[in-house]
Design a protein around this motif. Structure first.
Motif, short mmCIF file in Angstrom:
data_model
loop_
_atom_site.label_atom_id
_atom_site.label_comp_id
_atom_site.label_asym_id
_atom_site.label_seq_id
_atom_site.Cartn_x
_atom_site.Cartn_y
_atom_site.Cartn_z
N ASP A 1 -6.02 4.33 -4.10
CA ASP A 1 -5.38 3.07 -3.74
C ASP A 1 -6.36 2.15 -3.02
OD1 ASP A 1 -3.68 1.03 -2.98
OD2 ASP A 1 -2.21 2.33 -2.01
N LYS A 2 -6.66 1.00 -3.60
CA LYS A 2 -7.57 0.03 -3.00
C LYS A 2 -6.81 -1.06 -2.22
CE LYS A 2 -11.20 2.02 -4.44
NZ LYS A 2 -11.88 2.86 -3.48
N GLU A 3 -5.50 -0.95 -2.18
CA GLU A 3 -4.69 -1.94 -1.46
C GLU A 3 -5.05 -2.02 0.03
OE1 GLU A 3 -1.54 -4.89 -1.14
OE2 GLU A 3 -2.97 -4.24 -2.64
N ALA B 1 0.84 -1.20 0.00
CA ALA B 1 0.00 0.00 0.00
C ALA B 1 0.87 1.25 0.00
CB ALA B 1 -0.92 0.01 1.21
N SER B 2 0.48 2.21 -0.81
CA SER B 2 1.18 3.50 -0.83
C SER B 2 0.57 4.43 0.21
CB SER B 2 1.10 4.12 -2.22
OG SER B 2 -0.26 4.36 -2.57
#
Length: 167
Positions: free
Chosen positions: A142-144, A107-108
């Motif tokens: 971001d969907k992480e 994840a960012s």
């Protein structure tokens, strides 16, 4: 977002209300429909305790009370001869656990960008559904973090032997 159906309601309710398995969560809100409807706003009222008793409220800057402290209250409202008609609990994973979940992937996003990893527990009179969600402080593409939260919850439920199936 992940939706799970609990396959052993009696076992799950025992784990939810009589053990510390879900004590890593904070309670945002609860609605319990029995002979009447009870609504609990889990917003922590720090002024209730005053400055004399800092041990009475959670550490850090949590906005909501811990499930651990509300569990006996909820249990008291639910227990009895009759099964509740419905209930819904909106739980937030305690903020001190967010970083460890984010560290499990690519994840960012940083922990301070996550408002909450949310778990909604809903009983409709027939089945119990668990639904995950992620709340951010601002819009992010971001969907992480969602994927990491879903995976972490599935792993946690499996470790705690909570039987469920993906809906």
């Amino acid at each position: 977002m992940l939706a799970l159906q609990i396959t052993s309601m009696k076992q799950f309710m025992n784990q939810l209300l009589a053990t510390d398995i879900f004590d890593i969560f904070l309670l945002e809100e609860a609605t319990i429909k029995t002979a009447c409807t009870f609504q609990i706003d889990g917003t922590h009222q720090r002024n209730f305790y005053g400055d004399d008793d800092p041990a009475s409220f959670p550490t850090g800057t949590h906005d909501f009370v811990g499930w651990k402290s509300m569990r006996p209250v909820v249990f008291g409202l639910i227990r009895g001869k009759h099964t509740p008609l419905q209930f819904k609990f909106v739980l937030h994973l305690a903020p001190e656990h967010v970083s460890s979940i984010l560290s499990g992937g690519n994840a960012s996003v940083t922990a301070d960008q996550i408002k909450a990893f949310v778990l909604t527990v809903r009983y409709d009179g027939e089945k119990i559904l668990l639904t995950t969600g992620t709340a951010f402080h601002t819009f992010l593409m971001d969907k992480e973090p969602d994927r990491l939260w879903d995976n972490a919850l599935m792993k946690y439920l499996s470790k705690k032997e909570i039987a469920c199936e993906i809906c």
